[in-house]
Design a protein around this motif. Structure first.
Motif, PDB file in Angstrom:
ATOM      1  N   ILE A 161       0.833  -1.201   0.000  1.00 38.34           N
ATOM      2  CA  ILE A 161       0.000   0.000   0.000  1.00 38.34           C
ATOM      3  C   ILE A 161       0.869   1.253   0.000  1.00 38.34           C
ATOM      4  O   ILE A 161       0.539   2.244  -0.655  1.00 38.34           O
ATOM      5  CB  ILE A 161      -0.953  -0.007   1.215  1.00 38.34           C
ATOM      6  CG1 ILE A 161      -1.968  -1.138   1.084  1.00 38.34           C
ATOM      7  CG2 ILE A 161      -1.682   1.340   1.341  1.00 38.34           C
ATOM      8  CD1 ILE A 161      -2.822  -1.346   2.315  1.00 38.34           C
ATOM      9  N   VAL A 162       1.984   1.236   0.716  1.00 36.69           N
ATOM     10  CA  VAL A 162       2.900   2.381   0.718  1.00 36.69           C
ATOM     11  C   VAL A 162       3.363   2.689  -0.704  1.00 36.69           C
ATOM     12  O   VAL A 162       3.401   3.854  -1.122  1.00 36.69           O
ATOM     13  CB  VAL A 162       4.115   2.120   1.633  1.00 36.69           C
ATOM     14  CG1 VAL A 162       5.134   3.248   1.480  1.00 36.69           C
ATOM     15  CG2 VAL A 162       3.687   2.021   3.089  1.00 36.69           C
ATOM     16  N   ARG A 163       3.694   1.653  -1.454  1.00 37.43           N
ATOM     17  CA  ARG A 163       4.143   1.851  -2.836  1.00 37.43           C
ATOM     18  C   ARG A 163       3.003   2.381  -3.709  1.00 37.43           C
ATOM     19  O   ARG A 163       3.207   3.280  -4.527  1.00 37.43           O
ATOM     20  CB  ARG A 163       4.681   0.534  -3.404  1.00 37.43           C
ATOM     21  CG  ARG A 163       5.963   0.047  -2.706  1.00 37.43           C
ATOM     22  CD  ARG A 163       6.607  -1.095  -3.473  1.00 37.43           C
ATOM     23  NE  ARG A 163       5.776  -2.300  -3.446  1.00 37.43           N
ATOM     24  CZ  ARG A 163       5.843  -3.229  -2.492  1.00 37.43           C
ATOM     25  NH1 ARG A 163       6.692  -3.089  -1.469  1.00 37.43           N
ATOM     26  NH2 ARG A 163       5.082  -4.310  -2.543  1.00 37.43           N
ATOM     27  N   ARG A 164       1.794   1.847  -3.531  1.00 40.88           N
ATOM     28  CA  ARG A 164       0.655   2.305  -4.324  1.00 40.88           C
ATOM     29  C   ARG A 164       0.258   3.728  -3.948  1.00 40.88           C
ATOM     30  O   ARG A 164      -0.263   4.477  -4.776  1.00 40.88           O
ATOM     31  CB  ARG A 164      -0.545   1.373  -4.093  1.00 40.88           C
ATOM     32  CG  ARG A 164      -0.341  -0.047  -4.571  1.00 40.88           C
ATOM     33  CD  ARG A 164      -1.556  -0.874  -4.230  1.00 40.88           C
ATOM     34  NE  ARG A 164      -1.287  -2.302  -4.274  1.00 40.88           N
ATOM     35  CZ  ARG A 164      -2.101  -3.223  -3.772  1.00 40.88           C
ATOM     36  NH1 ARG A 164      -3.233  -2.842  -3.183  1.00 40.88           N
ATOM     37  NH2 ARG A 164      -1.798  -4.492  -3.849  1.00 40.88           N
ATOM     38  N   LEU A 165       0.487   4.090  -2.705  1.00 45.70           N
ATOM     39  CA  LEU A 165       0.145   5.429  -2.234  1.00 45.70           C
ATOM     40  C   LEU A 165       0.837   6.495  -3.074  1.00 45.70           C
ATOM     41  O   LEU A 165       0.247   7.515  -3.430  1.00 45.70           O
ATOM     42  CB  LEU A 165       0.536   5.551  -0.758  1.00 45.70           C
ATOM     43  CG  LEU A 165       0.010   6.731   0.060  1.00 45.70           C
ATOM     44  CD1 LEU A 165      -0.063   6.330   1.533  1.00 45.70           C
ATOM     45  CD2 LEU A 165       0.902   7.943  -0.099  1.00 45.70           C
ATOM     46  N   GLY A 166       2.093   6.246  -3.420  1.00 49.99           N
ATOM     47  CA  GLY A 166       2.815   7.181  -4.279  1.00 49.99           C
ATOM     48  C   GLY A 166       2.188   7.291  -5.648  1.00 49.99           C
ATOM     49  O   GLY A 166       2.145   8.384  -6.241  1.00 49.99           O
ATOM     50  N   VAL A 167       1.670   6.189  -6.168  1.00 45.25           N
ATOM     51  CA  VAL A 167       1.000   6.205  -7.470  1.00 45.25           C
ATOM     52  C   VAL A 167      -0.266   7.053  -7.396  1.00 45.25           C
ATOM     53  O   VAL A 167      -0.563   7.844  -8.301  1.00 45.25           O
ATOM     54  CB  VAL A 167       0.658   4.771  -7.927  1.00 45.25           C
ATOM     55  CG1 VAL A 167      -0.137   4.790  -9.221  1.00 45.25           C
ATOM     56  CG2 VAL A 167       1.941   3.951  -8.098  1.00 45.25           C
ATOM     57  N   VAL A 168      -1.037   6.886  -6.312  1.00 47.18           N
ATOM     58  CA  VAL A 168      -2.263   7.664  -6.126  1.00 47.18           C
ATOM     59  C   VAL A 168      -1.944   9.153  -6.117  1.00 47.18           C
ATOM     60  O   VAL A 168      -2.637   9.961  -6.737  1.00 47.18           O
ATOM     61  CB  VAL A 168      -2.969   7.256  -4.815  1.00 47.18           C
ATOM     62  CG1 VAL A 168      -4.133   8.202  -4.516  1.00 47.18           C
ATOM     63  CG2 VAL A 168      -3.456   5.821  -4.900  1.00 47.18           C
ATOM     64  N   ARG A 169      -0.868   9.541  -5.435  1.00 36.07           N
ATOM     65  CA  ARG A 169      -0.478  10.942  -5.346  1.00 36.07           C
ATOM     66  C   ARG A 169      -0.048  11.474  -6.716  1.00 36.07           C
ATOM     67  O   ARG A 169      -0.502  12.545  -7.141  1.00 36.07           O
ATOM     68  CB  ARG A 169       0.649  11.120  -4.337  1.00 36.07           C
ATOM     69  CG  ARG A 169       1.059  12.585  -4.118  1.00 36.07           C
ATOM     70  CD  ARG A 169       2.335  12.712  -3.326  1.00 36.07           C
ATOM     71  NE  ARG A 169       2.234  12.139  -1.995  1.00 36.07           N
ATOM     72  CZ  ARG A 169       2.852  11.021  -1.609  1.00 36.07           C
ATOM     73  NH1 ARG A 169       3.634  10.361  -2.464  1.00 36.07           N
ATOM     74  NH2 ARG A 169       2.712  10.572  -0.378  1.00 36.07           N
TER      75      ARG A 169
END
Length: 241
Positions: free
Chosen positions: A224-232
């Motif tokens: 989720i931490v890695r995907r969070l950057g994608v969302v941003r």
């Protein structure tokens, strides 16, 4: 030739036969109007209690919750929820057809199913207005309330209610109460790792630890931490800013 009058007894029997049908129609209309009014009130008023909270109380547990407006919650928390639960949150109208189809295929194939196809909007409708568990009746009501909150609330309010009523631990509701429980500070200042850990707990809050997670929960939180950057970067949270 004179028209033969219809016996009064026949007319009365027909009137009586229609009464249950009329009552059913009135009841359905009343429930529809009540649900719309209920959703409209929650557009402005924080849900004071939910059926899930009631279940905890009836089980002898205390309920810990602390409402925080979305504008005060660290933006990474909403991003983590989108990354973990519903990457199309800002683009769909309550239902992710592709995710629902994929979930149906996984269910048909059998095996251990960890996640379903519910969107954040559907989960918010369930958490705020209904009870946990399955069944066609509850699913149908969930769909109806999802349509209502999408039409009456909008995405910003849906995310706000979701992050405040979702269970984040045993007897703990909302990300603010969860942050205080796990990290000893409120949800206004969360690191990406902290936000991801709470998001990882959301699907199974009574079984997954928010502090020092191990195994699947730890791996899921890191993802989720890695995907969070994608969302941003891709602006997938634009509708809640």
């Amino acid at each position: 030739m004179a028209t033969r009058a219809r016996p009064r007894s026949v007319s009365r029997s027909r009137t009586r036969s229609f009464r249950p049908f009329r009552f059913l129609i009135k009841m359905v209309i009343g429930l529809i109007l009540f649900s719309i009014a209920w959703v409209a009130v929650y557009r402005f008023v924080p849900p004071p209690f939910t059926f899930t909270m009631l279940g905890d109380v009836l089980s002898g547990r205390s309920v810990n919750k602390d409402w925080m407006p979305l504008d005060r919650i660290d933006p990474d928390m909403a991003r983590a929820a989108i990354a973990a639960e519903d990457s199309k949150f800002c683009s769909h109208h309550g239902f992710d057809v592709d995710a629902i189809g994929a979930a149906m295929m996984r269910n048909a194939a059998g095996g251990h199913i960890i996640r379903g196809g519910s969107t954040i909007s559907q989960q918010t409708a369930k958490n705020a207005f209904l009870w946990q568990g399955g069944g066609y009746v509850r699913k149908g009501m969930e769909a109806w309330f999802t349509v209502l909150i999408e039409a009456i609330w909008g995405k910003h309010r849906i995310m706000e209610v979701y992050l405040n009523v979702a269970e984040t631990g045993i007897g703990t509701y909302g990300v603010n109460a969860g942050s205080q429980r796990y990290f000893k500070h409120d949800a206004s200042r969360m690191s990406p790792v902290e936000a991801a850990r709470i998001a990882a707990v959301l699907p199974l809050p009574k079984k997954r630890p928010g502090v020092a997670p191990t195994g699947y929960t730890r791996r899921y939180g890191n993802a989720i931490v890695r995907r969070l950057g994608v969302v941003r970067r891709e602006g997938l949270d634009a509708c809640v800013r």
